[in-house]
Design a protein around this motif. Structure first.
Motif, short mmCIF file in Angstrom:
data_model
loop_
_atom_site.label_atom_id
_atom_site.label_comp_id
_atom_site.label_asym_id
_atom_site.label_seq_id
_atom_site.Cartn_x
_atom_site.Cartn_y
_atom_site.Cartn_z
N ASN A 180 -36.15 35.54 12.23
CA ASN A 180 -34.81 35.32 11.93
C ASN A 180 -34.14 35.61 13.27
O ASN A 180 -32.93 35.19 13.57
N ALA A 181 -34.59 36.57 13.87
CA ALA A 181 -33.88 37.17 15.07
C ALA A 181 -33.59 36.30 16.04
O ALA A 181 -32.62 36.12 16.72
N LYS A 182 -34.54 35.35 16.09
CA LYS A 182 -34.72 34.35 17.22
C LYS A 182 -34.34 32.96 16.87
O LYS A 182 -34.36 32.08 17.50
N LYS A 183 -34.20 32.87 15.42
CA LYS A 183 -33.76 31.51 14.88
C LYS A 183 -34.97 30.65 15.09
O LYS A 183 -34.84 29.72 15.66
N MET A 184 -36.33 31.19 14.79
CA MET A 184 -37.36 30.23 14.99
C MET A 184 -38.13 30.22 13.76
O MET A 184 -38.43 30.98 13.03
N VAL A 185 -38.76 29.09 13.55
CA VAL A 185 -39.53 28.78 12.31
C VAL A 185 -41.01 28.15 12.75
O VAL A 185 -41.09 27.32 13.99
N TYR A 186 -42.07 28.67 12.29
CA TYR A 186 -43.20 28.39 12.73
C TYR A 186 -44.24 27.64 11.68
O TYR A 186 -43.91 27.95 10.62
N LEU A 187 -45.16 26.99 12.04
CA LEU A 187 -46.00 26.40 11.32
C LEU A 187 -47.41 26.42 11.89
O LEU A 187 -47.54 25.65 12.83
N GLN A 188 -48.16 27.34 11.47
CA GLN A 188 -49.62 27.61 11.87
C GLN A 188 -50.52 26.73 11.34
O GLN A 188 -50.55 26.93 9.77
N MET A 189 -51.17 25.90 11.91
CA MET A 189 -52.01 24.75 11.17
C MET A 189 -53.46 25.13 11.39
O MET A 189 -53.86 24.94 12.68
N ASN A 190 -54.32 25.26 10.42
CA ASN A 190 -55.70 25.61 10.68
C ASN A 190 -56.39 24.45 10.07
O ASN A 190 -56.00 23.78 9.19
N SER A 191 -57.86 24.56 10.57
CA SER A 191 -58.65 23.60 9.89
C SER A 191 -58.13 22.09 9.67
O SER A 191 -58.27 21.60 8.65
N LEU A 192 -57.77 21.55 10.91
CA LEU A 192 -56.84 20.34 10.78
C LEU A 192 -58.03 19.39 10.41
O LEU A 192 -59.06 19.26 10.98
N LYS A 193 -57.21 18.36 9.65
CA LYS A 193 -58.13 17.14 9.37
C LYS A 193 -57.25 15.68 10.05
O LYS A 193 -56.37 16.01 10.33
N ALA A 194 -58.11 14.84 10.07
CA ALA A 194 -57.77 13.87 10.66
C ALA A 194 -56.15 13.12 10.09
O ALA A 194 -55.32 12.60 10.49
N GLU A 195 -56.28 13.15 8.73
CA GLU A 195 -55.23 12.86 7.81
C GLU A 195 -53.86 14.02 7.99
O GLU A 195 -52.67 13.55 7.42
N ASP A 196 -54.06 14.85 8.87
CA ASP A 196 -52.94 15.71 9.15
C ASP A 196 -52.02 15.01 10.23
O ASP A 196 -51.06 15.36 10.70
N SER A 197 -52.70 13.96 10.97
CA SER A 197 -51.97 13.02 12.19
C SER A 197 -50.65 12.90 11.61
O SER A 197 -51.03 11.89 10.68
N ALA A 198 -49.65 13.08 12.42
CA ALA A 198 -48.35 12.63 12.12
C ALA A 198 -47.38 13.00 13.04
O ALA A 198 -47.68 13.89 13.82
#
Length: 120
Positions: free
Chosen positions: A74-92
């Motif tokens: 919140n101090a940096k006004k950043m949001v993150y999305l850590q994505m592990n075990s990625l699959k082909a269907e996550d492509s977008a």
């Protein structure tokens, strides 16, 4: 001026990881919920994950629960999305979207998106 800038996308092999970042500016960060949405070619945009900035409450789509983690600085006004075990269907193309209040909506302020490609 409201700005949301995504970064961190790229090409990764199935099973790999990526960390997406969303830099927010131009609005009162704590008053918003920030969501990650994605859209693959020929498909509708779908919600992936959401965080309510004020209380850090999170939510996930069933398809990513247990593999993706959303967080905010919140101090940096950043949001993150850590994505592990990625699959082909996550492509977008992944977008971060800011909606005023406690719940995410695809109709809020959106960034330009970052491409995620998972090779199988």
């Amino acid at each position: 001026e409201v700005r949301l800038v995504e970064s961190g996308g790229g090409l990764v092999q199935a099973g790999g990881s990526l960390r997406l970042s969303c830099a927010a500016s131009g609005f009162t960060f704590d008053d918003y919920a920030i969501g990650w949405f994605r859209q693959a070619p020929g498909k509708e945009r779908e919600g992936v994950s959401c965080i309510s900035v004020s209380d850090r409450r999170t939510d996930y789509a069933d398809s990513v629960r247990g593999r993706f983690t959303i967080s905010s600085d919140n101090a940096k006004k950043m949001v993150y999305l850590q994505m592990n075990s990625l699959k082909a269907e996550d492509s977008a193309v992944y977008y971060c979207v800011a909606a005023r209040g406690y719940y995410c909506s695809p109709k809020g302020y959106s960034g330009q998106g970052t491409q995620v490609t998972v090779s199988s």
